[in-house]
Design a protein around this motif. Sequence first.
Motif, PDB file in Angstrom:
ATOM      1  N   UNK A  52     -23.347  -5.282 -72.498  1.00 23.46           N
ATOM      2  CA  UNK A  52     -21.716  -5.348 -72.251  1.00 23.46           C
ATOM      3  C   UNK A  52     -21.378  -4.357 -71.397  1.00 23.46           C
ATOM      4  N   UNK A  53     -20.161  -4.916 -70.700  1.00 23.30           N
ATOM      5  CA  UNK A  53     -19.760  -3.711 -69.717  1.00 23.30           C
ATOM      6  C   UNK A  53     -18.115  -3.872 -69.750  1.00 23.30           C
ATOM      7  N   UNK A  54     -17.462  -2.755 -69.703  1.00 22.60           N
ATOM      8  CA  UNK A  54     -16.096  -3.037 -69.828  1.00 22.60           C
ATOM      9  C   UNK A  54     -15.277  -1.907 -68.831  1.00 22.60           C
ATOM     10  N   UNK A  55     -14.073  -2.190 -68.500  1.00 22.60           N
ATOM     11  CA  UNK A  55     -13.384  -1.493 -67.411  1.00 22.60           C
ATOM     12  C   UNK A  55     -12.417  -0.398 -68.523  1.00 22.60           C
ATOM     13  N   UNK A  56     -12.750   0.587 -68.825  1.00 22.73           N
ATOM     14  CA  UNK A  56     -12.059   1.427 -69.826  1.00 22.73           C
ATOM     15  C   UNK A  56     -10.972   1.997 -69.193  1.00 22.73           C
ATOM     16  N   UNK A  57      -9.885   2.195 -70.146  1.00 16.52           N
ATOM     17  CA  UNK A  57      -8.766   2.820 -69.718  1.00 16.52           C
ATOM     18  C   UNK A  57      -8.148   3.331 -71.052  1.00 16.52           C
ATOM     19  N   UNK A  58      -8.450   4.853 -71.490  1.00 11.32           N
ATOM     20  CA  UNK A  58      -8.124   5.132 -72.611  1.00 11.32           C
ATOM     21  C   UNK A  58      -6.779   5.763 -72.641  1.00 11.32           C
ATOM     22  N   UNK A  59      -5.786   5.128 -72.326  1.00  6.51           N
ATOM     23  CA  UNK A  59      -4.225   5.656 -71.948  1.00  6.51           C
ATOM     24  C   UNK A  59      -3.868   6.433 -73.166  1.00  6.51           C
ATOM     25  N   UNK A  60      -4.191   6.033 -74.381  1.00  6.56           N
ATOM     26  CA  UNK A  60      -3.559   6.775 -75.705  1.00  6.56           C
ATOM     27  C   UNK A  60      -4.152   7.862 -76.031  1.00  6.56           C
ATOM     28  N   UNK A  61      -5.370   7.923 -75.614  1.00  8.06           N
ATOM     29  CA  UNK A  61      -6.301   9.286 -75.827  1.00  8.06           C
ATOM     30  C   UNK A  61      -5.646  10.326 -75.028  1.00  8.06           C
ATOM     31  N   UNK A  98     -11.808   1.842 -78.124  1.00  9.06           N
ATOM     32  CA  UNK A  98     -11.681   2.356 -76.721  1.00  9.06           C
ATOM     33  C   UNK A  98     -10.475   1.191 -76.327  1.00  9.06           C
ATOM     34  N   UNK A  99      -9.917   1.644 -75.321  1.00  9.81           N
ATOM     35  CA  UNK A  99      -8.868   0.862 -74.756  1.00  9.81           C
ATOM     36  C   UNK A  99      -9.664   0.184 -73.493  1.00  9.81           C
ATOM     37  N   UNK A 100      -9.209  -1.293 -73.166  1.00  7.69           N
ATOM     38  CA  UNK A 100      -9.975  -1.649 -71.855  1.00  7.69           C
ATOM     39  C   UNK A 100      -8.919  -2.437 -71.096  1.00  7.69           C
ATOM     40  N   UNK A 101      -9.212  -2.480 -69.851  1.00  8.49           N
ATOM     41  CA  UNK A 101      -8.093  -3.520 -69.110  1.00  8.49           C
ATOM     42  C   UNK A 101      -9.047  -4.742 -68.452  1.00  8.49           C
ATOM     43  N   UNK A 102      -8.509  -5.899 -68.761  1.00 12.89           N
ATOM     44  CA  UNK A 102      -9.130  -6.925 -68.411  1.00 12.89           C
ATOM     45  C   UNK A 102      -8.190  -7.885 -67.695  1.00 12.89           C
ATOM     46  N   UNK A 103      -8.371  -8.556 -66.518  1.00 18.71           N
ATOM     47  CA  UNK A 103      -7.479  -9.512 -65.858  1.00 18.71           C
ATOM     48  C   UNK A 103      -6.122  -8.692 -66.101  1.00 18.71           C
ATOM     49  N   UNK A 104      -5.918  -7.466 -65.732  1.00 16.54           N
ATOM     50  CA  UNK A 104      -4.486  -6.828 -65.365  1.00 16.54           C
ATOM     51  C   UNK A 104      -3.878  -6.868 -66.972  1.00 16.54           C
ATOM     52  N   UNK A 105      -4.541  -6.864 -68.078  1.00 16.91           N
ATOM     53  CA  UNK A 105      -3.967  -6.764 -69.513  1.00 16.91           C
ATOM     54  C   UNK A 105      -4.965  -5.639 -70.321  1.00 16.91           C
ATOM     55  N   UNK A 106      -4.089  -4.820 -70.864  1.00 18.39           N
ATOM     56  CA  UNK A 106      -4.591  -3.702 -71.777  1.00 18.39           C
ATOM     57  C   UNK A 106      -5.131  -4.189 -73.110  1.00 18.39           C
ATOM     58  N   UNK A 107      -6.168  -3.980 -73.644  1.00 15.73           N
ATOM     59  CA  UNK A 107      -6.552  -4.166 -75.074  1.00 15.73           C
ATOM     60  C   UNK A 107      -7.016  -3.012 -75.640  1.00 15.73           C
ATOM     61  N   UNK A 108      -6.605  -2.808 -76.809  1.00 15.83           N
ATOM     62  CA  UNK A 108      -7.328  -1.785 -77.656  1.00 15.83           C
ATOM     63  C   UNK A 108      -8.305  -2.609 -78.694  1.00 15.83           C
ATOM     64  N   UNK A 109      -9.534  -1.960 -78.829  1.00 15.32           N
ATOM     65  CA  UNK A 109     -10.453  -2.526 -79.601  1.00 15.32           C
ATOM     66  C   UNK A 109     -10.585  -1.781 -80.863  1.00 15.32           C
ATOM     67  N   UNK A 110     -10.339  -2.309 -82.068  1.00 19.49           N
ATOM     68  CA  UNK A 110     -10.476  -1.670 -83.045  1.00 19.49           C
ATOM     69  C   UNK A 110     -11.431  -2.392 -84.198  1.00 19.49           C
ATOM     70  N   UNK A 111     -12.166  -1.277 -85.091  1.00 22.27           N
ATOM     71  CA  UNK A 111     -12.931  -1.895 -86.122  1.00 22.27           C
ATOM     72  C   UNK A 111     -12.130  -1.565 -87.424  1.00 22.27           C
ATOM     73  N   UNK A 112     -11.985  -2.661 -88.186  1.00 19.17           N
ATOM     74  CA  UNK A 112     -11.454  -2.376 -89.802  1.00 19.17           C
ATOM     75  C   UNK A 112     -12.561  -2.533 -90.515  1.00 19.17           C
TER      76      UNK A 112
END
Length: 522
Positions: free
Chosen positions: A4-13, A111-125
């Motif tokens: 898997x490959x993601x465009x990371x953008x960890x703005x929060x951190x 982590x946070x990623x950007x996909x098609x201009x949208x920011x998403x946070x990925x979280x495990x519960x």
Amino acid sequence: MKSLSFSLDNSFQIELPADPSTANIPRQVTAACYSTVLPLVPSSPTLLSFSPEAGALLGISEEDAQSDAFTTFVSGKEVYPGTKPYAMNYGGHQFGSWAGQLGDGRAINLFELLHQGQRWMIQLKGAGPTPYSRRGDGLAVLRSSIREFLCSEAMHHLGVPTTRALSLVQTGDQVLRDLLYNGNAAYEPGAIVCRVAPTFLRFGNYQLFAARGEQAVLQQLVDYTIRHFFPSLGPPSKETYARFFQEVSERTLELVLQWQRVGFVHGVMNTDNMSILGLTIDYGPYGWLDNYDPDWTPNTTDLPNKRYRFGHQAQVAQWNLLQLANALYPLVEQEEPFIEALNHFSKSYEHRYLEMMGHKLGFAAPQPGDEALVKALEILLCSTETDMTLFFRLLSRVHPGKEKGIQELLPAFYHPEELVGGLLERWERWIEHYQQRTVQEGSTPEERVARMHRVNPKYVLRNYMAQLAIEAAERGEHALLHELQALLKAPYEEQPSMEKWFDKRPDWARTKPGCSALSCSS
Ligand code: AMP
Ligand code: MG
């Protein structure tokens, strides 16, 4: 194997202060928005379900999801290269009382990623303890994870703002839980839901820093939130902060309206469970109305006061907004904008609620007299147990001029034998008024039916349905989980092969734990 490959953008951190300590022990964390923490390594993770619709948001295909790399990633077994998972710091009011620091006790942001201009946070519960776990183990059981997975995606397809669920994994580890809080703890299968949202920030994040007088961090967090999630509000200023509060109020109002429309009871509207984006978040002891009852709450912990009952969700949302207003006040130093927004909330809710109910009744635009019609209906729906979902869906079959409209509605009544004498007359009178009002719409029956079917779902995740899927999954059978996932992708469509789910709650589910009453044990 495809990786898997993601465009990371960890703005929060990157943009917010971190806890300098990395000790993973329960503690107070001051002047920091998060603590770095690693997920536990599960012993034998297996993927039980994947949401292709949530995957598409992130650029993850069904094929990607079949790879070992995907399960490794959404189970916390391996950390994605170049990322440092973390838990967020927040506080909150629980059942009306300030509870101090809470934080992500069993959620870990990967982590946070950007996909098609949208920011998403990925979280495990459920991926293990964090410095915010207090006395908890940081884990989640299969039953509560199935409930979260199915319901978050179902809510999305219903058009209700929500956090999303990408995947459901069984960890292979056992988790000890006292389901009914009666001293009978037992082991249950552990599971992890991978949740996705632009951000998981809650009212409680802002409240914590305000309560501690950590105003610089509060302002940093508010500025961060506006910059990334409310950019149209403009650069930081007192006016911008006031508008931020107004915008959060609006979104929260819209959220509660949607819950009322579909018959959803959140169950734990504590301020730490209120998303700053106005999303449904934290699917715990939530429930769906079978029979319409504004006084119903699924949460057994809430039984004495029923603070979070169906008919009280708007008032509680407003109370929660007041707590957020208190937290933001130091940045604005003026009461008026907050008071104005809170007053606007009540007025606007009354108006919007009526409009929403009108839509459920098939009215394109409100007319004088609608309020009386809606109020009369609310009383009638409670006068004999009436299934909310069935009633509104079947109502589209009651056309003007048609005799015996009540016949069309009979399947919605739990005790049709009670429909005699005065009660039957009251129903018939209401239907007659309704038919007269419908004539004034001037639309064709087809248009009216189509309009009603767009707002009155045919299929919702009734509590007993989730319970059946849970019991099957606990036996290792996942067909029902997948059937319900597929069913709930098209809740407004007719699905002839799925007609069995368009029915009242069966009698056995009336008082069964998990179906009628849920504890917070999850
Ligand atoms: P909730 O009511 O589920 O939103 O949870 C309230 C607080 O308790 C949050 O800080 C959660 O992270 C924490 N919490 C709930 N369950 C657990 C658990 N099993 N382990 C650690 N913390 C938990
Ligand atoms: Mg919570």
